[in-house]
Each structure stands twice: as structure tokens, then as C-alpha cells.
Design an enzyme around this catalytic site. Structure first.
Site, PDB file in Angstrom:
ATOM      1  N   ASP A  58       2.738   5.385  -6.921  1.00 33.13           N
ATOM      2  CA  ASP A  58       4.005   5.227  -6.195  1.00 33.13           C
ATOM      3  C   ASP A  58       5.222   5.103  -7.097  1.00 33.13           C
ATOM      4  O   ASP A  58       6.346   5.141  -6.613  1.00 33.13           O
ATOM      5  CB  ASP A  58       3.927   3.979  -5.294  1.00 33.13           C
ATOM      6  CG  ASP A  58       3.005   4.217  -4.120  1.00 33.13           C
ATOM      7  OD1 ASP A  58       3.080   5.302  -3.545  1.00 33.13           O
ATOM      8  OD2 ASP A  58       2.205   3.324  -3.802  1.00 33.13           O
TER       9      ASP A  58
ATOM     10  N   HIS B  11       0.874  -1.182   0.000  1.00 29.31           N
ATOM     11  CA  HIS B  11       0.000   0.000   0.000  1.00 29.31           C
ATOM     12  C   HIS B  11       0.909   1.229   0.000  1.00 29.31           C
ATOM     13  O   HIS B  11       1.629   1.471  -0.961  1.00 29.31           O
ATOM     14  CB  HIS B  11      -0.919  -0.111   1.230  1.00 29.31           C
ATOM     15  CG  HIS B  11      -2.085   0.814   1.272  1.00 29.31           C
ATOM     16  ND1 HIS B  11      -2.407   1.675   0.261  1.00 29.31           N
ATOM     17  CD2 HIS B  11      -3.030   1.023   2.234  1.00 29.31           C
ATOM     18  CE1 HIS B  11      -3.491   2.358   0.590  1.00 29.31           C
ATOM     19  NE2 HIS B  11      -3.892   1.984   1.799  1.00 29.31           N
TER      20      HIS B  11
ATOM     21  N   HIS C 294      -2.585  -2.231  -9.919  1.00 28.62           N
ATOM     22  CA  HIS C 294      -3.533  -1.641  -8.975  1.00 28.62           C
ATOM     23  C   HIS C 294      -4.795  -2.479  -8.966  1.00 28.62           C
ATOM     24  O   HIS C 294      -5.188  -3.012 -10.009  1.00 28.62           O
ATOM     25  CB  HIS C 294      -3.867  -0.202  -9.394  1.00 28.62           C
ATOM     26  CG  HIS C 294      -4.419   0.608  -8.276  1.00 28.62           C
ATOM     27  ND1 HIS C 294      -5.739   0.585  -7.949  1.00 28.62           N
ATOM     28  CD2 HIS C 294      -3.809   1.425  -7.398  1.00 28.62           C
ATOM     29  CE1 HIS C 294      -5.929   1.376  -6.906  1.00 28.62           C
ATOM     30  NE2 HIS C 294      -4.771   1.896  -6.548  1.00 28.62           N
TER      31      HIS C 294
HETATM   32  N1  CMC Z   1       4.494  -6.868 -10.693  1.00 27.90           N
HETATM   33  C1  CMC Z   1       4.335  -8.074 -11.308  1.00 27.90           C
HETATM   34  N2  CMC Z   1       3.173  -8.718 -11.412  1.00 27.90           N
HETATM   35  C2  CMC Z   1       2.104  -8.131 -10.873  1.00 27.90           C
HETATM   36  C3  CMC Z   1       2.179  -6.890 -10.219  1.00 27.90           C
HETATM   37  C4  CMC Z   1       3.432  -6.256 -10.144  1.00 27.90           C
HETATM   38  N3  CMC Z   1       3.557  -5.075  -9.548  1.00 27.90           N
HETATM   39  N4  CMC Z   1       0.954  -6.540  -9.774  1.00 27.90           N
HETATM   40  C5  CMC Z   1       0.132  -7.532 -10.127  1.00 27.90           C
HETATM   41  N5  CMC Z   1       0.834  -8.494 -10.802  1.00 27.90           N
HETATM   42  C6  CMC Z   1       0.289  -9.720 -11.403  1.00 27.90           C
HETATM   43  C7  CMC Z   1      -0.098 -10.739 -10.351  1.00 27.90           C
HETATM   44  O1  CMC Z   1       0.989 -11.585 -10.053  1.00 27.90           O
HETATM   45  C8  CMC Z   1      -1.237 -11.437 -11.030  1.00 27.90           C
HETATM   46  O2  CMC Z   1      -0.691 -12.295 -12.001  1.00 27.90           O
HETATM   47  P1  CMC Z   1      -1.370 -13.747 -12.260  1.00 27.90           P
HETATM   48  O3  CMC Z   1      -2.729 -13.435 -12.823  1.00 27.90           O
HETATM   49  O4  CMC Z   1      -0.460 -14.414 -13.239  1.00 27.90           O
HETATM   50  O5  CMC Z   1      -1.416 -14.433 -10.934  1.00 27.90           O
HETATM   51  C9  CMC Z   1      -1.948 -10.343 -11.810  1.00 27.90           C
HETATM   52  O6  CMC Z   1      -0.934  -9.340 -12.061  1.00 27.90           O
HETATM   53  C10 CMC Z   1      -3.108  -9.716 -11.048  1.00 27.90           C
HETATM   54  O7  CMC Z   1      -2.596  -9.172  -9.840  1.00 27.90           O
HETATM   55  P2  CMC Z   1      -3.257  -9.316  -8.421  1.00 27.90           P
HETATM   56  O8  CMC Z   1      -2.196  -9.631  -7.420  1.00 27.90           O
HETATM   57  O9  CMC Z   1      -4.445 -10.235  -8.500  1.00 27.90           O
HETATM   58  O10 CMC Z   1      -3.788  -7.843  -8.207  1.00 27.90           O
HETATM   59  P3  CMC Z   1      -4.296  -7.206  -6.860  1.00 27.90           P
HETATM   60  O11 CMC Z   1      -5.409  -6.315  -7.233  1.00 27.90           O
HETATM   61  O12 CMC Z   1      -4.561  -8.242  -5.824  1.00 27.90           O
HETATM   62  O13 CMC Z   1      -3.040  -6.366  -6.357  1.00 27.90           O
HETATM   63  C11 CMC Z   1      -1.502  -4.618  -5.982  1.00 27.90           C
HETATM   64  C12 CMC Z   1      -2.893  -4.999  -6.517  1.00 27.90           C
HETATM   65  C13 CMC Z   1      -1.356  -3.098  -6.007  1.00 27.90           C
HETATM   66  C14 CMC Z   1      -1.364  -5.110  -4.518  1.00 27.90           C
HETATM   67  C15 CMC Z   1      -0.433  -5.307  -6.861  1.00 27.90           C
HETATM   68  O14 CMC Z   1      -0.565  -4.860  -8.188  1.00 27.90           O
HETATM   69  C16 CMC Z   1       0.976  -5.062  -6.351  1.00 27.90           C
HETATM   70  O15 CMC Z   1       1.436  -5.773  -5.461  1.00 27.90           O
HETATM   71  N6  CMC Z   1       1.689  -4.035  -6.902  1.00 27.90           N
HETATM   72  C17 CMC Z   1       3.013  -3.690  -6.407  1.00 27.90           C
HETATM   73  C18 CMC Z   1       2.892  -2.883  -5.138  1.00 27.90           C
HETATM   74  C19 CMC Z   1       2.433  -1.454  -5.396  1.00 27.90           C
HETATM   75  O16 CMC Z   1       2.926  -0.796  -6.302  1.00 27.90           O
HETATM   76  N7  CMC Z   1       1.508  -0.987  -4.565  1.00 27.90           N
HETATM   77  C20 CMC Z   1       0.993   0.375  -4.637  1.00 27.90           C
HETATM   78  C21 CMC Z   1      -0.438   0.410  -5.019  1.00 27.90           C
HETATM   79  S1  CMC Z   1      -0.976   2.056  -5.470  1.00 27.90           S
HETATM   80  C22 CMC Z   1      -0.909   2.955  -4.024  1.00 27.90           C
HETATM   81  C23 CMC Z   1      -1.879   2.509  -3.024  1.00 27.90           C
HETATM   82  O17 CMC Z   1      -3.074   2.582  -3.264  1.00 27.90           O
HETATM   83  O18 CMC Z   1      -1.405   2.111  -1.958  1.00 27.90           O
END
Ligand code: CMC
Length: 428
Positions: free
Chosen positions: A362, A267, A306
Site C-alpha cells: 500500500d 487492511h 506486515h
Molecule cells: N508504524 C509504526 N509502528 C508499527 C507499524 C507501523 N506501520 N506497524 C507495526 N508497528 C510496530 C508495532 O507498534 C509493534 O511495536 P511494539 O513491538 O513496540 O509494540 C511492532 O511494530 C509489531 O507490530 P504489530 O502491530 O504486532 O504487527 P501486526 O502484525 O499486528 O500488524 C499491520 C500488521 C499491517 C496491521 C501493521 O504493521 C500496521 O498497522 N501497518 C500500517 C497499516 C498498513 O500499512 N496496512 C497494510 C497492510 S498490507 C496490505 C494488506 O494486506 O492489507
């Protein structure tokens, strides 16, 4: 066309009609779907609230597919360009842009609540020399509840208003004091003649000068960053704020919990992770190898992806512009080249295109903060400062919403069936 959903329960053959409002059905309407009379009734299973609306909210609108973000109907791009953080905070809390006199009164109150009780200073002095400033912020905000017993009066609009002033005002002082503590510098007190962002810079960076004069370009950039971070509807920390607040605890305790949720690397801690990642990549030649590790699931590309945006995060677009303004004053952050190239490669790579992974807020904010000489530990604190107004707006909306009750999800129990206690000596 009726606004209802017909559900056939194939276990019983019975058909149920469930009303649809705002493209949503009420989960509690499913409870009437039972096999026997003493059944609990049907529930929905939705870990991480992927498809469950937990409230009605009139504060922030996001269209994740189109990359749209609006506060109270105003596009984020227009607010970033024309508004100030305090005006935006007023808008989030009161629903309308203020008149000049409303803005003056609001600004006066926020400015005149920035001083902390001296005992808070002593409390902060007690932290270890290298304490994380976000840990200090979380604990100190929680400690504020012990200074303001009237904060418990959450049903009293006047008492609520007072805590809102205090929290928005004092969060910059706590953040500044936290930084001075870890750098071993004397605490710098607020200067009421400065703007909100300018005052924060004063409490961070004032040295021996009699009056600190913030650089106007950096002061403006920081103010825009606060606007961009002010609210983002029902994200993890805001849900924490609402959930904790739903027990009717005081807003300091609830906001400390929200800030704790923000602290996590998925986050508000992500901008810190982005800088670590860019530093680890080190040079443009190493990007393809890093992308390969991401594709292999070894690491995440921090600052990408996201839950809601499946398009370019509109805040990231604005931040890229702000970055140029800041770098004109500070000189370019050497990590920028790596970030731009990483973005270019990722946006044309199948792995990211297929999953609709774009830069989020971010990805670039850390580069700006670093160029402005904020240490990495302060990044989530900067996020928390901006988000304080959003948390408070959402908290107040939750309190006034007659649909809301104490937050309490259901579970599907998957543990052992009833069994009898076995004395220690008799256990196999
Ligand atoms: N790098 C590589 N792969 C990713 C990433 C990433 N940053 N984000 C998502 N994926 C992949 C994930 O592995 C999944 O792949 P698969 O379908 O093959 O399993 C697919 O994309 C869908 O992702 P998800 O994990 O189901 O998505 P989510 O909605 O649960 O997670 C998130 C959202 C923000 C936690 C995630 O994208 C992430 O961990 N990003 C990196 C951390 C980050 O930048 N966070 C800041 C968010 S914006 C500021 C805020 O609001 O806090």
C-alpha cells in the site's frame, strides 16, 4: 526420529504423544489432555490467529522472512512481467496456467458477464451523492445475491462456475458505476472489445467520445496492480470469505463480507491512509518530526509493516517500477519525493529496523492511483477488484476441502459466574 510431540502435563504428571505433520500439531489432539474425565480438555489461545493454521491451501505461498510471494508456485515477479490479470485469475482458480483455448473461453465468459441488471443501476442511484464507493461496492455485491438464486447451489460445480464469472466480471462494472454516481456522471456501460483493465477504465473515465480508448501504458499498469493484489493467502478479508462461506451462504454474501473486512484502514484502506499521511507531512523537512511521532507511538507509518513480511514486500518492489511507467505518462506525483525520502529514513532508523518494518503493497499503490486520477475513495475498491479472484479461489478451495466445517472458534469465558436475575426495583 519420530514425528511426534511428547507433552507432560505437570498438573497430573501424565505424558501424551501428539502427531506432528507439516510442522504442525492438530489443536483438537490437545483435547485429550485433561485433569479429570469431565474436563473439556486443553485448548490453545491464539487471538488474531498469530500461530494457527486454519486450513491447508495450495493457492498462494508466502515466505515473509525472505520476501517471497508465489501464486500456484509461480513467482509474483514473473506473473507481473508476463501474465495478465485474467490469466492469473484463471491460474488462482484452476491451479494451472490456461492453454490458449482455455484462456479464450475464460476471457469470453468474464467479458460477457460484465453487464448489470438495470435494477442494480436503480439501486446504486439510491445511494447518497457522496456515498463511499467501497460502501456501495459492499452493498451492491450483497444485493447481487438476490438476482441470482442459483448462487445458493454452492455444491453444484456449474453453478459455482457461473457465479465466479459473474463476480469477477461485475465487480468492475459496480466499481465504475459507483464512481460515476459520486461524480454525477451518467453510468458508462461495458465495452466488450476492451481488455478487463481497459474496460474498467472505460466505465470510470469515458466522457462523450463514441469509443473510449484506454492509454495502453495505464491499462497495463492497472492490470499489473490487479495481479499484485489478486491473492495473499489467509489475510483478514480472505479469512472472512472462508469463514462466511463456511456457513454455505452464496458467494455474493460471502464476498460482500470479505470486501467489508478489506475496507478497514489496517487492511485495504491503508493506501488511502498513506496518501492522507503524505499530504499531512507536506514536505521533506517535516519527515524527521513525523518519524519522531511514530517512534513515540502517537501515529503509525501507514503503508509500513506486515503480519507476514518481515522483509521488503515483493509487491512493493514491483509497484515502484510500475510507478515509474505510470509517471512517464501522467507526470510525477508530487508526493513521490516525500514517500521516497520517508522510506529512506525509515529503513535506516532503529525503530523500524528492530521491528523489521518495511514498505508494504500500500505504500506506493496510492501514488499510482492518484496519478491515474482515481479519487482516494476508490483505492480500496481497486484493491477489491484484484482480490475478487483470490477470494473466490479460496472460497472454492474451502468448499471442496473435506477437512473443513462451519467456522467456529472457541473462547475462554471470562464473564460473571452464574447468578439470578434481579428485578429492576430491587437493584442496588
Ligand atoms: N508504524 C509504526 N509502528 C508499527 C507499524 C507501523 N506501520 N506497524 C507495526 N508497528 C510496530 C508495532 O507498534 C509493534 O511495536 P511494539 O513491538 O513496540 O509494540 C511492532 O511494530 C509489531 O507490530 P504489530 O502491530 O504486532 O504487527 P501486526 O502484525 O499486528 O500488524 C499491520 C500488521 C499491517 C496491521 C501493521 O504493521 C500496521 O498497522 N501497518 C500500517 C497499516 C498498513 O500499512 N496496512 C497494510 C497492510 S498490507 C496490505 C494488506 O494486506 O492489507
Amino acid at each position: 526420529m519420530a514425528d511426534t510431540l511428547s507433552i507432560t502435563d505437570n498438573r497430573t504428571g501424565k505424558v501424551y504423544e501428539v502427531p506432528i505433520k507439516d510442522d504442525t500439531i492438530r489443536a483438537t489432539d490437545l483435547r485429550k489432555i485433561k485433569v479429570t474425565d469431565d474436563d473439556f480438555g486443553l485448548m490453545t489461545y491464539d487471538p488474531a490467529f498469530m500461530n494457527t493454521a486454519a486450513c491447508r491451501s495450495a493457492i498462494t505461498f508466502i515466505d515473509g522472512d525472505k520476501g517471497i510471494l508465489e501464486y500456484r508456485g509461480y513467482p509474483i515477479e514473473q506473473l507481473a512481467e508476463h501474465s495478465t490479470y485474467l490469466e492469473t485469475a484463471y491460474l488462482l482458480l484452476y491451479g494451472e496456467l490456461p492453454t490458449q483455448s482455455e484462456l479464450d473461453t475464460w476471457t469470453f465468459h468474464i467479458t460477457h458477464h460484465t453487464i448489470l441488471h438495470e435494477n442494480i443501476k436503480n439501486l446504486m442511484d439510491g445511494f447518497r451523492y457522496n456515498a463511499h464507493p467501497m460502501g456501495m461496492l459492499i452493498s451492491t455485491v450483497a444485493a447481487l445475491s438476490t438476482f441470482y438464486p442459483d448462487a445458493k447451489e454452492i455444491g453444484n460445480p456449474e453453478a459455482r462456475r457461473k457465479q465466479i464469472y459473474r463476480l469477477i466480471a461485475k465487480v468492475i462494472t459496480i466499481a465504475g458505476f459507483g464512481y460515476r454516481h459520486i461524480t454525477g456522471m451518467p453510468f458508462a456501460y461495458p465495452d466488450n472489445d476492451l481488455s478487463y483493465a481497459g474496460n474498467f477504465l472505460n466505465m470510470m473515465f469515458k466522457m462523450t467520445e463514441v469509443r473510449y480508448k484506454p492509454n495502453p501504458a495505464l491499462e497495463h499498469a492497472l492490470d499489473v496492480l490487479f495481479i499484485l493484489h489478486a491473492d495473499h493467502e489467509q489475510n483478514c478479508s480472505t479469512s472472512a470469505m472462508r469463514s462466511i462461506g463456511s456457513s454455505h451462504v452464496d458467494p455474493y454474501s460471502a464476498l460482500a463480507g470479505a470486501a467489508a473486512a478489506l475496507y478497514g484502514p489496517l487492511h485495504g484502506g491503508a493506501n488511502e491512509e498513506v496518501i492522507k499521511m503524505l499530504t499531512e507531512i507536506g514536505s521533506i523537512q517535516n519527515i524527521p518530526a513525523f518519524i519522531k511521532r511514530v517512534q513515540d507511538g502517537e501515529v503509525k507509518l501507514m503503508g509500513f509493516g506486515h503480519r507476514v513480511y518481515k522483509n521488503y514486500d515483493p509487491r512493493a518492489k514491483i509497484i515502484k517500477r510500475v510507478a515509474d511507467e505510470v509517471f512517464e505518462v501522467t507526470g510525477k506525483n508530487p508526493l513521490l519525493k516525500i514517500a521516497l525520502e520517508l522510506e529512506r529514513i525509515a529503513l535506516s532508523d532503529d525503530y523500524f529496523v528492530k521491528r523489521k518494518l518495511y514498505p508494504n503493497v500500500d505504500f506506493y499503490s496510492g501514488l499510482i492511483y492518484q496519478a491515474m486520477k482515481f479519487p482516494m475513495d476508490m483505492f480500496p475498491v481497486l484493491f477489491a477488484i484484484g482480490r475478487t479472484s483470490g477470494w473466490l479461489a479460496q472460497w472454492q478451495e474451502m468448499l471442496l476441502d473435506t477437512d473443513q466445517k462451519i467456522s467456529r472458534p472457541r473462547q475462554i469465558y471470562s464473564g460473571a459466574a452464574r447468578r439470578d436475575y434481579v428485578n429492576l426495583a430491587e437493584r442496588p
